[in-house]
Motif scaffolding. Structure first.
Motif, PDB file in Angstrom:
ATOM      1  N   TYR A  70       7.682   1.542 -11.070  1.00  0.00           N
ATOM      2  CA  TYR A  70       6.951   0.648 -10.167  1.00  0.00           C
ATOM      3  C   TYR A  70       5.746  -0.017 -10.834  1.00  0.00           C
ATOM      4  O   TYR A  70       4.962  -0.696 -10.175  1.00  0.00           O
ATOM      5  CB  TYR A  70       6.493   1.411  -8.926  1.00  0.00           C
ATOM      6  N   TYR A  92       1.263   3.599  -3.331  1.00  0.00           N
ATOM      7  CA  TYR A  92       2.314   2.597  -3.547  1.00  0.00           C
ATOM      8  C   TYR A  92       3.410   2.743  -2.483  1.00  0.00           C
ATOM      9  O   TYR A  92       3.846   1.752  -1.881  1.00  0.00           O
ATOM     10  CB  TYR A  92       2.909   2.754  -4.959  1.00  0.00           C
ATOM     11  N   LEU A  93       3.868   3.963  -2.260  1.00  0.00           N
ATOM     12  CA  LEU A  93       4.928   4.198  -1.271  1.00  0.00           C
ATOM     13  C   LEU A  93       4.456   3.840   0.137  1.00  0.00           C
ATOM     14  O   LEU A  93       5.233   3.294   0.922  1.00  0.00           O
ATOM     15  CB  LEU A  93       5.391   5.661  -1.317  1.00  0.00           C
ATOM     16  N   ARG A  95       2.438   1.524   0.997  1.00  0.00           N
ATOM     17  CA  ARG A  95       2.478   0.064   1.116  1.00  0.00           C
ATOM     18  C   ARG A  95       3.913  -0.471   1.108  1.00  0.00           C
ATOM     19  O   ARG A  95       4.285  -1.282   1.942  1.00  0.00           O
ATOM     20  CB  ARG A  95       1.685  -0.596  -0.013  1.00  0.00           C
ATOM     21  N   HIS A  96       4.731  -0.009   0.182  1.00  0.00           N
ATOM     22  CA  HIS A  96       6.043  -0.619  -0.036  1.00  0.00           C
ATOM     23  C   HIS A  96       7.175   0.024   0.753  1.00  0.00           C
ATOM     24  O   HIS A  96       8.098  -0.672   1.151  1.00  0.00           O
ATOM     25  CB  HIS A  96       6.368  -0.646  -1.533  1.00  0.00           C
ATOM     26  N   GLU A  97       7.112   1.336   0.962  1.00  0.00           N
ATOM     27  CA  GLU A  97       8.192   1.998   1.694  1.00  0.00           C
ATOM     28  C   GLU A  97       7.869   2.129   3.182  1.00  0.00           C
ATOM     29  O   GLU A  97       8.737   1.967   4.028  1.00  0.00           O
ATOM     30  CB  GLU A  97       8.464   3.377   1.092  1.00  0.00           C
ATOM     31  N   TYR A  98       6.598   2.424   3.480  1.00  0.00           N
ATOM     32  CA  TYR A  98       6.201   2.654   4.875  1.00  0.00           C
ATOM     33  C   TYR A  98       5.508   1.446   5.493  1.00  0.00           C
ATOM     34  O   TYR A  98       5.043   1.501   6.621  1.00  0.00           O
ATOM     35  CB  TYR A  98       5.345   3.919   4.985  1.00  0.00           C
ATOM     36  N   LYS A  99       5.389   0.359   4.731  1.00  0.00           N
ATOM     37  CA  LYS A  99       4.893  -0.941   5.218  1.00  0.00           C
ATOM     38  C   LYS A  99       3.461  -0.885   5.771  1.00  0.00           C
ATOM     39  O   LYS A  99       3.132  -1.565   6.736  1.00  0.00           O
ATOM     40  CB  LYS A  99       5.837  -1.530   6.282  1.00  0.00           C
ATOM     41  N   GLU A 101      -0.143  -2.009   5.521  1.00  0.00           N
ATOM     42  CA  GLU A 101      -0.835  -3.141   4.905  1.00  0.00           C
ATOM     43  C   GLU A 101      -2.350  -2.977   4.877  1.00  0.00           C
ATOM     44  O   GLU A 101      -3.042  -3.713   4.183  1.00  0.00           O
ATOM     45  CB  GLU A 101      -0.451  -4.427   5.644  1.00  0.00           C
TER      46      GLU A 101
END
Length: 188
Positions: A70, A92-93, A95-99, A101
Protein backbone atom coordinates in the motif's frame (compact mmCIF):
# COMPACT_ATOMS: atom_id res chain seq x y z
CA UNK A 1 -24.16 2.68 17.88
CA UNK A 2 -24.65 3.47 14.21
CA UNK A 3 -25.33 0.76 11.62
CA UNK A 4 -21.92 1.53 10.08
CA UNK A 5 -20.20 0.83 13.41
CA UNK A 6 -22.23 -2.35 13.90
CA UNK A 7 -21.05 -3.57 10.48
CA UNK A 8 -17.41 -2.73 11.30
CA UNK A 9 -17.75 -4.47 14.67
CA UNK A 10 -19.14 -7.60 13.00
CA UNK A 11 -16.29 -7.60 10.45
CA UNK A 12 -13.63 -7.18 13.14
CA UNK A 13 -15.18 -9.93 15.28
CA UNK A 14 -14.43 -12.30 12.40
CA UNK A 15 -10.95 -10.96 11.54
CA UNK A 16 -9.35 -10.40 14.96
CA UNK A 17 -8.38 -13.06 17.46
CA UNK A 18 -10.84 -13.37 20.34
CA UNK A 19 -8.58 -11.62 22.90
CA UNK A 20 -7.75 -8.80 20.47
CA UNK A 21 -11.43 -8.28 19.69
CA UNK A 22 -12.31 -8.16 23.42
CA UNK A 23 -9.52 -5.60 23.92
CA UNK A 24 -10.88 -3.59 20.98
CA UNK A 25 -14.38 -3.48 22.48
CA UNK A 26 -12.86 -2.43 25.82
CA UNK A 27 -10.98 0.42 24.13
CA UNK A 28 -14.09 1.49 22.23
CA UNK A 29 -16.22 1.78 25.37
CA UNK A 30 -13.42 3.32 27.46
CA UNK A 31 -12.89 5.90 24.71
CA UNK A 32 -16.60 6.74 24.64
CA UNK A 33 -16.59 7.22 28.42
CA UNK A 34 -13.60 9.55 28.20
CA UNK A 35 -15.30 11.42 25.33
CA UNK A 36 -18.35 11.96 27.54
CA UNK A 37 -16.15 13.22 30.36
CA UNK A 38 -14.12 15.64 28.22
CA UNK A 39 -16.77 16.79 25.74
CA UNK A 40 -15.32 15.02 22.68
CA UNK A 41 -17.53 13.65 19.92
CA UNK A 42 -18.72 10.24 21.19
CA UNK A 43 -19.21 8.72 17.71
CA UNK A 44 -15.66 9.68 16.74
CA UNK A 45 -14.35 8.09 19.95
CA UNK A 46 -16.37 4.91 19.37
CA UNK A 47 -15.16 4.71 15.76
CA UNK A 48 -11.48 5.33 16.51
CA UNK A 49 -11.61 2.95 19.48
CA UNK A 50 -13.22 0.22 17.41
CA UNK A 51 -10.71 0.59 14.57
CA UNK A 52 -7.53 1.34 16.54
CA UNK A 53 -6.17 -2.22 16.19
CA UNK A 54 -7.78 -3.18 12.87
CA UNK A 55 -4.28 -3.57 11.40
CA UNK A 56 -3.45 -6.33 13.91
CA UNK A 57 -5.41 -9.06 12.14
CA UNK A 58 -2.22 -10.59 10.71
CA UNK A 59 1.40 -11.21 11.72
CA UNK A 60 4.02 -8.45 11.91
CA UNK A 61 5.71 -9.90 8.83
CA UNK A 62 2.42 -9.69 6.91
CA UNK A 63 1.83 -6.16 8.22
CA UNK A 64 5.18 -5.11 6.74
CA UNK A 65 4.26 -6.74 3.41
CA UNK A 66 0.91 -4.93 3.38
CA UNK A 67 2.60 -1.60 4.16
CA UNK A 68 4.92 -2.12 1.20
CA UNK A 69 1.98 -3.12 -1.02
CA UNK A 70 0.00 0.00 0.00
CA UNK A 71 3.11 2.24 -0.13
CA UNK A 72 2.89 3.12 3.58
CA UNK A 73 6.30 4.45 4.61
CA UNK A 74 7.82 2.89 7.72
CA UNK A 75 10.56 4.38 9.88
CA UNK A 76 13.67 2.47 10.90
CA UNK A 77 12.34 2.24 14.45
CA UNK A 78 9.04 0.79 13.20
CA UNK A 79 10.94 -1.87 11.28
CA UNK A 80 13.06 -2.50 14.37
CA UNK A 81 9.90 -2.69 16.54
CA UNK A 82 7.23 -4.32 14.36
CA UNK A 83 4.65 -4.01 17.16
CA UNK A 84 4.29 -0.35 16.10
CA UNK A 85 3.43 -1.04 12.45
CA UNK A 86 -0.23 -1.92 12.99
CA UNK A 87 -1.05 1.72 13.80
CA UNK A 88 -0.12 3.07 10.35
CA UNK A 89 -1.61 0.03 8.64
CA UNK A 90 -4.79 0.43 10.71
CA UNK A 91 -5.11 4.08 9.72
CA UNK A 92 -4.78 3.07 6.07
CA UNK A 93 -7.37 0.29 6.43
CA UNK A 94 -9.74 2.62 8.32
CA UNK A 95 -9.66 5.03 5.38
CA UNK A 96 -9.61 2.59 2.46
CA UNK A 97 -11.40 -0.53 3.71
CA UNK A 98 -13.80 0.94 6.28
CA UNK A 99 -14.36 4.24 4.39
CA UNK A 100 -13.53 6.53 7.33
CA UNK A 101 -12.91 10.01 5.94
CA UNK A 102 -12.58 11.95 9.20
CA UNK A 103 -8.90 12.90 9.59
CA UNK A 104 -9.28 13.21 13.39
CA UNK A 105 -10.21 9.53 13.57
CA UNK A 106 -7.40 8.52 11.18
CA UNK A 107 -4.85 10.47 13.26
CA UNK A 108 -6.12 8.95 16.52
CA UNK A 109 -5.55 5.47 15.04
CA UNK A 110 -2.13 6.46 13.67
CA UNK A 111 -0.81 7.74 17.03
CA UNK A 112 -2.54 5.40 19.47
CA UNK A 113 0.63 3.39 20.15
CA UNK A 114 3.38 6.01 20.41
CA UNK A 115 1.40 9.18 21.05
CA UNK A 116 2.91 12.42 19.82
CA UNK A 117 3.58 15.89 21.19
CA UNK A 118 0.55 18.16 21.05
CA UNK A 119 -2.06 15.45 20.51
CA UNK A 120 -5.67 16.40 19.87
CA UNK A 121 -8.20 15.46 22.54
CA UNK A 122 -9.40 12.49 20.45
CA UNK A 123 -5.81 11.27 19.97
CA UNK A 124 -5.21 11.44 23.74
CA UNK A 125 -8.47 9.61 24.39
CA UNK A 126 -7.60 6.69 22.10
CA UNK A 127 -3.98 6.59 23.31
CA UNK A 128 -5.00 6.36 26.95
CA UNK A 129 -8.09 4.17 26.39
CA UNK A 130 -5.79 1.60 24.75
CA UNK A 131 -3.60 1.66 27.86
CA UNK A 132 -6.29 1.53 30.56
CA UNK A 133 -9.19 -0.47 29.10
CA UNK A 134 -10.67 -2.98 31.59
CA UNK A 135 -9.31 -6.12 29.90
CA UNK A 136 -5.67 -5.00 30.33
CA UNK A 137 -3.67 -7.15 32.70
CA UNK A 138 -2.65 -5.21 35.78
CA UNK A 139 0.77 -3.65 35.29
CA UNK A 140 2.66 -1.34 37.67
CA UNK A 141 1.05 2.11 37.77
CA UNK A 142 -2.11 1.13 35.88
CA UNK A 143 -4.40 1.66 38.88
CA UNK A 144 -2.95 5.16 39.40
CA UNK A 145 -3.48 6.11 35.77
CA UNK A 146 -7.05 4.77 35.82
CA UNK A 147 -7.75 6.80 38.96
CA UNK A 148 -6.61 10.15 37.50
CA UNK A 149 -7.55 9.88 33.83
CA UNK A 150 -11.06 11.27 34.30
CA UNK A 151 -9.65 14.33 36.13
CA UNK A 152 -6.41 15.01 34.21
CA UNK A 153 -5.97 13.31 30.85
CA UNK A 154 -2.63 15.03 30.14
CA UNK A 155 -1.16 13.65 33.38
CA UNK A 156 -2.49 10.20 32.48
CA UNK A 157 -0.88 10.46 29.02
CA UNK A 158 2.43 11.45 30.61
CA UNK A 159 2.36 8.63 33.14
CA UNK A 160 1.50 5.99 30.54
CA UNK A 161 4.24 7.22 28.17
CA UNK A 162 6.73 7.35 31.06
CA UNK A 163 5.86 3.80 32.14
CA UNK A 164 6.06 2.52 28.56
CA UNK A 165 9.54 4.04 28.14
CA UNK A 166 10.68 2.61 31.49
CA UNK A 167 9.22 -0.84 30.74
CA UNK A 168 10.93 -1.04 27.34
CA UNK A 169 14.28 0.26 28.62
CA UNK A 170 14.23 -2.04 31.66
CA UNK A 171 13.61 -4.96 29.31
CA UNK A 172 16.55 -3.94 27.13
CA UNK A 173 14.21 -3.16 24.26
CA UNK A 174 14.29 -0.26 21.83
CA UNK A 175 12.02 2.73 22.45
CA UNK A 176 10.43 4.60 19.57
CA UNK A 177 11.62 8.24 19.50
CA UNK A 178 8.00 9.42 19.21
CA UNK A 179 7.13 7.76 22.54
CA UNK A 180 10.05 9.56 24.19
CA UNK A 181 8.93 12.87 22.63
CA UNK A 182 5.38 12.24 23.89
CA UNK A 183 6.67 11.59 27.39
CA UNK A 184 8.79 14.74 27.43
CA UNK A 185 6.04 16.91 25.97
CA UNK A 186 3.44 15.84 28.57
CA UNK A 187 5.92 15.89 31.49
CA UNK A 188 5.09 19.54 32.20
Amino acid sequence: MTEELKDIRKDLSRKLKKERFEHTIGVMYTASSLAMCYGEDIQKALTAGLLHDCGKYCSSKDQIKLCRKYKISLTDSELEMPALIHAKLGAYLARHEYKIEDQDIIDAITYHTTGRPGMTLLEKIIYIADYIEPNRKLIPGLAEIRSIVFQDIDRAVYLSAQRTVRYLKDGGRAVDPMTISTCEYYKK
